[in-house]
Design a protein around this motif. Structure first.
Motif, PDB file in Angstrom:
ATOM      1  N   GLY A 179      28.139  47.965  36.774  1.00 33.57           N
ATOM      2  CA  GLY A 179      29.504  48.356  36.414  1.00 33.57           C
ATOM      3  C   GLY A 179      29.621  49.837  36.099  1.00 33.57           C
ATOM      4  N   MET A 180      28.651  50.362  35.364  1.00 30.85           N
ATOM      5  CA  MET A 180      28.679  51.790  35.042  1.00 30.85           C
ATOM      6  C   MET A 180      28.397  52.642  36.277  1.00 30.85           C
ATOM      7  SD  MET A 180      29.758  52.233  32.021  1.00 30.85           S
ATOM      8  CE  MET A 180      29.341  53.942  31.709  1.00 30.85           C
ATOM      9  N   ALA A 181      27.552  52.156  37.171  1.00 25.65           N
ATOM     10  CA  ALA A 181      27.316  52.880  38.425  1.00 25.65           C
ATOM     11  C   ALA A 181      28.599  52.925  39.243  1.00 25.65           C
ATOM     12  CB  ALA A 181      26.186  52.229  39.216  1.00 25.65           C
ATOM     13  N   ALA A 182      29.340  51.823  39.280  1.00 28.41           N
ATOM     14  CA  ALA A 182      30.616  51.797  40.002  1.00 28.41           C
ATOM     15  C   ALA A 182      31.606  52.769  39.371  1.00 28.41           C
ATOM     16  CB  ALA A 182      31.189  50.378  40.012  1.00 28.41           C
ATOM     17  N   MET A 183      31.684  52.771  38.048  1.00 21.84           N
ATOM     18  CA  MET A 183      32.574  53.705  37.362  1.00 21.84           C
ATOM     19  C   MET A 183      32.165  55.143  37.651  1.00 21.84           C
ATOM     20  SD  MET A 183      33.391  54.065  33.288  1.00 21.84           S
ATOM     21  CE  MET A 183      34.063  52.410  33.138  1.00 21.84           C
ATOM     22  N   PHE A 227      34.325  58.149  39.459  1.00 19.31           N
ATOM     23  CA  PHE A 227      34.530  59.449  38.827  1.00 19.31           C
ATOM     24  C   PHE A 227      34.032  60.580  39.720  1.00 19.31           C
ATOM     25  CE2 PHE A 227      34.701  57.833  34.166  1.00 19.31           C
ATOM     26  CZ  PHE A 227      35.941  57.264  34.418  1.00 19.31           C
ATOM     27  N   VAL A 228      32.928  60.378  40.416  1.00 16.68           N
ATOM     28  CA  VAL A 228      32.451  61.380  41.381  1.00 16.68           C
ATOM     29  C   VAL A 228      33.515  61.592  42.438  1.00 16.68           C
ATOM     30  CG1 VAL A 228      30.791  61.816  43.246  1.00 16.68           C
ATOM     31  CG2 VAL A 228      29.979  61.054  40.995  1.00 16.68           C
ATOM     32  N   TRP A 229      34.085  60.524  42.943  1.00 15.02           N
ATOM     33  CA  TRP A 229      35.119  60.620  43.984  1.00 15.02           C
ATOM     34  C   TRP A 229      36.343  61.385  43.468  1.00 15.02           C
ATOM     35  CZ3 TRP A 229      40.104  58.513  44.576  1.00 15.02           C
ATOM     36  CH2 TRP A 229      40.625  58.654  45.848  1.00 15.02           C
ATOM     37  N   THR A 248      37.960  52.142  35.226  1.00 10.27           N
ATOM     38  CA  THR A 248      38.061  50.864  34.515  1.00 10.27           C
ATOM     39  C   THR A 248      38.173  49.719  35.509  1.00 10.27           C
ATOM     40  OG1 THR A 248      39.181  51.969  32.677  1.00 10.27           O
ATOM     41  CG2 THR A 248      39.374  49.568  32.793  1.00 10.27           C
ATOM     42  N   ALA A 249      39.014  49.892  36.513  1.00  5.46           N
ATOM     43  CA  ALA A 249      39.189  48.845  37.524  1.00  5.46           C
ATOM     44  C   ALA A 249      37.884  48.576  38.264  1.00  5.46           C
ATOM     45  CB  ALA A 249      40.290  49.235  38.500  1.00  5.46           C
ATOM     46  N   ALA A 250      37.125  49.630  38.569  1.00  4.44           N
ATOM     47  CA  ALA A 250      35.847  49.444  39.255  1.00  4.44           C
ATOM     48  C   ALA A 250      34.897  48.605  38.404  1.00  4.44           C
ATOM     49  CB  ALA A 250      35.222  50.802  39.579  1.00  4.44           C
ATOM     50  N   PHE A 251      34.808  48.922  37.122  1.00  2.30           N
ATOM     51  CA  PHE A 251      33.952  48.162  36.208  1.00  2.30           C
ATOM     52  C   PHE A 251      34.439  46.711  36.124  1.00  2.30           C
ATOM     53  CE2 PHE A 251      31.206  49.120  32.272  1.00  2.30           C
ATOM     54  CZ  PHE A 251      30.757  47.824  32.168  1.00  2.30           C
ATOM     55  N   PHE A 252      35.743  46.518  36.012  1.00  3.04           N
ATOM     56  CA  PHE A 252      36.336  45.191  35.885  1.00  3.04           C
ATOM     57  C   PHE A 252      36.081  44.357  37.140  1.00  3.04           C
ATOM     58  CE2 PHE A 252      39.806  42.099  35.541  1.00  3.04           C
ATOM     59  CZ  PHE A 252      39.708  41.733  34.219  1.00  3.04           C
ATOM     60  N   ILE A 253      36.213  44.970  38.307  1.00 13.70           N
ATOM     61  CA  ILE A 253      35.966  44.261  39.570  1.00 13.70           C
ATOM     62  C   ILE A 253      34.502  43.854  39.673  1.00 13.70           C
ATOM     63  CG2 ILE A 253      35.885  44.562  42.090  1.00 13.70           C
ATOM     64  CD1 ILE A 253      38.500  46.264  41.714  1.00 13.70           C
ATOM     65  N   VAL A 254      33.603  44.744  39.274  1.00 12.66           N
ATOM     66  CA  VAL A 254      32.179  44.383  39.253  1.00 12.66           C
ATOM     67  C   VAL A 254      31.983  43.147  38.374  1.00 12.66           C
ATOM     68  CG1 VAL A 254      29.881  45.079  38.428  1.00 12.66           C
ATOM     69  CG2 VAL A 254      31.245  46.646  39.823  1.00 12.66           C
ATOM     70  N   GLY A 255      32.621  43.137  37.202  1.00  9.36           N
ATOM     71  CA  GLY A 255      32.499  41.987  36.311  1.00  9.36           C
ATOM     72  C   GLY A 255      33.041  40.711  36.926  1.00  9.36           C
ATOM     73  N   ALA A 256      34.174  40.809  37.618  1.00  9.47           N
ATOM     74  CA  ALA A 256      34.757  39.637  38.265  1.00  9.47           C
ATOM     75  C   ALA A 256      33.810  39.079  39.327  1.00  9.47           C
ATOM     76  CB  ALA A 256      36.103  39.999  38.885  1.00  9.47           C
ATOM     77  N   LEU A 257      33.228  39.962  40.113  1.00  9.41           N
ATOM     78  CA  LEU A 257      32.284  39.518  41.138  1.00  9.41           C
ATOM     79  C   LEU A 257      30.982  39.019  40.498  1.00  9.41           C
ATOM     80  CD1 LEU A 257      32.796  42.367  43.755  1.00  9.41           C
ATOM     81  CD2 LEU A 257      33.561  39.981  43.934  1.00  9.41           C
ATOM     82  N   TRP A 258      30.506  39.723  39.493  1.00  7.79           N
ATOM     83  CA  TRP A 258      29.232  39.409  38.844  1.00  7.79           C
ATOM     84  C   TRP A 258      29.249  38.031  38.206  1.00  7.79           C
ATOM     85  CZ3 TRP A 258      25.322  42.743  39.584  1.00  7.79           C
ATOM     86  CH2 TRP A 258      24.161  42.585  38.829  1.00  7.79           C
ATOM     87  N   TYR A 259      30.300  37.789  37.398  1.00  9.41           N
ATOM     88  CA  TYR A 259      30.365  36.543  36.645  1.00  9.41           C
ATOM     89  C   TYR A 259      31.153  35.444  37.359  1.00  9.41           C
ATOM     90  CZ  TYR A 259      28.524  39.273  32.789  1.00  9.41           C
ATOM     91  OH  TYR A 259      27.734  40.060  32.007  1.00  9.41           O
ATOM     92  N   GLY A 260      32.001  35.825  38.308  1.00 12.90           N
ATOM     93  CA  GLY A 260      32.812  34.833  38.995  1.00 12.90           C
ATOM     94  C   GLY A 260      32.232  34.354  40.304  1.00 12.90           C
ATOM     95  N   VAL A 261      31.369  35.165  40.925  1.00  6.73           N
ATOM     96  CA  VAL A 261      30.838  34.816  42.236  1.00  6.73           C
ATOM     97  C   VAL A 261      29.310  34.831  42.231  1.00  6.73           C
ATOM     98  CG1 VAL A 261      30.786  35.448  44.687  1.00  6.73           C
ATOM     99  CG2 VAL A 261      32.889  35.783  43.371  1.00  6.73           C
ATOM    100  N   ILE A 262      28.726  35.988  41.943  1.00  3.85           N
ATOM    101  CA  ILE A 262      27.290  36.183  42.150  1.00  3.85           C
ATOM    102  C   ILE A 262      26.445  35.387  41.155  1.00  3.85           C
ATOM    103  CG2 ILE A 262      25.437  37.913  42.253  1.00  3.85           C
ATOM    104  CD1 ILE A 262      27.688  39.976  42.970  1.00  3.85           C
ATOM    105  N   PHE A 263      26.750  35.498  39.867  1.00  6.67           N
ATOM    106  CA  PHE A 263      25.929  34.854  38.835  1.00  6.67           C
ATOM    107  C   PHE A 263      26.703  33.823  38.012  1.00  6.67           C
ATOM    108  CE2 PHE A 263      23.695  38.943  39.430  1.00  6.67           C
ATOM    109  CZ  PHE A 263      22.424  38.454  39.728  1.00  6.67           C
ATOM    110  N   ALA A 264      27.744  33.236  38.569  1.00  8.76           N
ATOM    111  CA  ALA A 264      28.582  32.307  37.801  1.00  8.76           C
ATOM    112  C   ALA A 264      27.763  31.165  37.199  1.00  8.76           C
ATOM    113  CB  ALA A 264      29.710  31.767  38.662  1.00  8.76           C
ATOM    114  N   VAL A 302      24.668  64.367  38.483  1.00  6.92           N
ATOM    115  CA  VAL A 302      24.587  64.292  37.027  1.00  6.92           C
ATOM    116  C   VAL A 302      25.628  63.303  36.493  1.00  6.92           C
ATOM    117  CG1 VAL A 302      24.718  65.599  34.864  1.00  6.92           C
ATOM    118  CG2 VAL A 302      23.625  66.609  36.875  1.00  6.92           C
ATOM    119  N   VAL A 303      26.782  63.232  37.139  1.00  8.45           N
ATOM    120  CA  VAL A 303      27.790  62.232  36.759  1.00  8.45           C
ATOM    121  C   VAL A 303      27.177  60.832  36.853  1.00  8.45           C
ATOM    122  CG1 VAL A 303      29.989  61.161  37.400  1.00  8.45           C
ATOM    123  CG2 VAL A 303      29.753  63.667  37.434  1.00  8.45           C
TER     124      VAL A 303
END
Length: 133
Positions: free
Chosen positions: A120-124, A128-130, A13-29, A79-80
């Motif tokens: 975000g799903m790739a980060a999640m 999960f793989v880790w 969840t945190a990985a997805f959330f961090i992607v969102g923070a970077l995505w909408y707050g920095v990269i594509f704001a 597969v994950v």
């Protein structure tokens, strides 16, 4: 869901959330704000604590479902990743695409939001793989 595991779900969840923070707050704001048609005033409205908390909870629900599927099927790491990215590409992105068509949202907004779900799903999935290794 007796196979629920708190730490992987929270980390995913945190990985997805961090992607969102970077995505909408920095990269594509700015492009996202323009495509969404939101003014600076509109972005400041609303209770941001509630918005972020609900976004985190929705992402946690996604993480719980994916973790449950992984626990039930015990797939190999590649597969994950296929499941995580496939869920984004096969379920989440088409679902927002349908909504955006009827809401007459611009293609640019769809592409930004779809990219967020995919990354975000790739980060999640990576988290999960880790955890499963």
């Amino acid at each position: 869901m007796s196979d629920f595991a708190l730490w992987p779900v929270l980390a995913g969840t945190a990985a997805f959330f961090i992607v969102g923070a970077l995505w909408y707050g920095v990269i594509f704001a700015a492009p996202w704000q323009r495509a969404a048609g939101l003014s600076n005033t509109q972005l400041r409205e609303g209770n941001m604590g509630v918005i972020f908390a609900l976004a985190f909870l929705f992402e946690m629900l996604i993480a719980m479902v994916l973790w449950h599927l992984l626990a039930r099927t015990d797939p190999k790491p590649f597969v994950v990743m296929m499941m995580a990215v496939g869920f984004a590409g096969g379920v989440m992105i088409p679902a927002i695409g349908i909504n955006y068509l009827f809401l007459r949202k611009p293609l640019g907004l769809f592409l930004i939001d779809a990219g967020h779900f995919l990354v975000g799903m790739a980060a999640m999935g990576g988290v999960f793989v880790w955890f499963r290794s």
